[in-house]
Design a protein around this motif. Structure first.
Motif, PDB file in Angstrom:
ATOM      1  N   GLU A 131       3.496  -5.347 -20.038  1.00  0.00           N
ATOM      2  CA  GLU A 131       3.989  -4.107 -20.631  1.00  0.00           C
ATOM      3  C   GLU A 131       4.442  -4.392 -22.054  1.00  0.00           C
ATOM      4  O   GLU A 131       5.322  -5.222 -22.278  1.00  0.00           O
ATOM      5  CB  GLU A 131       5.148  -3.566 -19.791  1.00  0.00           C
ATOM      6  N   ASP A 139       5.044  -1.177 -27.551  1.00  0.00           N
ATOM      7  CA  ASP A 139       4.536   0.119 -28.019  1.00  0.00           C
ATOM      8  C   ASP A 139       4.270   1.099 -26.878  1.00  0.00           C
ATOM      9  O   ASP A 139       3.771   2.195 -27.093  1.00  0.00           O
ATOM     10  CB  ASP A 139       3.274  -0.063 -28.871  1.00  0.00           C
ATOM     11  N   SER A 172       2.172   0.584 -24.332  1.00  0.00           N
ATOM     12  CA  SER A 172       0.901   0.318 -23.661  1.00  0.00           C
ATOM     13  C   SER A 172       1.081  -0.799 -22.632  1.00  0.00           C
ATOM     14  O   SER A 172       2.100  -1.497 -22.623  1.00  0.00           O
ATOM     15  CB  SER A 172      -0.180  -0.062 -24.685  1.00  0.00           C
ATOM     16  N   ALA A 173       0.091  -0.939 -21.769  1.00  0.00           N
ATOM     17  CA  ALA A 173       0.142  -1.972 -20.739  1.00  0.00           C
ATOM     18  C   ALA A 173      -1.268  -2.389 -20.363  1.00  0.00           C
ATOM     19  O   ALA A 173      -2.223  -1.622 -20.521  1.00  0.00           O
ATOM     20  CB  ALA A 173       0.882  -1.466 -19.510  1.00  0.00           C
ATOM     21  N   ILE A 174      -1.365  -3.613 -19.887  1.00  0.00           N
ATOM     22  CA  ILE A 174      -2.603  -4.142 -19.321  1.00  0.00           C
ATOM     23  C   ILE A 174      -2.270  -4.548 -17.897  1.00  0.00           C
ATOM     24  O   ILE A 174      -1.307  -5.280 -17.668  1.00  0.00           O
ATOM     25  CB  ILE A 174      -3.114  -5.374 -20.094  1.00  0.00           C
TER      26      ILE A 174
END
Length: 131
Positions: A102, A105, A107-109
């Motif tokens: 996480e 900004d 966003s997450a992968i």
């Protein structure tokens, strides 16, 4: 006698599961703190990572992580979820589940992982990871 055997085997699973979950918590903590020195202790000397690019041995994997840390960018906060632990005999266990990075900004992968551990005199060490 079968019930006695079952009763004697249950605490071992519970201990193994708790110990593997502790190892995962430890790794998430040292990842999130950028503690490369502590991270080295998580991996067995024969560690191998498998990903879509191929096989990566322990030394190369640690070099890759160190390069991410040295870059100073946002590596993301590591979070595990949906983890299942299975014993694979007396000295091996496997954990699988989701891991997410996480980022600041928002966003997450996220991806699924499978990790095989080996029990050593120094605790459970990661032997093989696929993600």
């Amino acid at each position: 006698v079968p019930l006695l055997f079952l009763a004697l085997s249950l605490p071992v699973q519970a201990d193994t599961e708790a110990e593997i979950r502790t190892a995962l918590d430890f790794f998430a903590q040292v990842w999130n703190e950028n503690d490369i020195e502590a991270m080295q202790g998580y991996y067995h000397s024969g560690f191998m990572q498998i990903n879509n690019q191929g096989r990566i041995d322990r030394d190369q994997h640690l070099k890759n992580v160190r390069a991410l840390v040295d870059d100073g960018g946002d590596r993301g906060k590591l979070v595990y979820s949906d983890v299942i632990v299975q014993e694979l005999g007396t000295d091996h266990a496997m954990a699988s589940g989701q891991l997410a990075l996480e980022f600041k900004d928002g966003s997450a992968i996220a991806t699924w992982f499978t990790t095989v551990y080996v029990k050593t005199p120094f605790g459970w060490k990661t032997l093989l990871t696929r993600n």
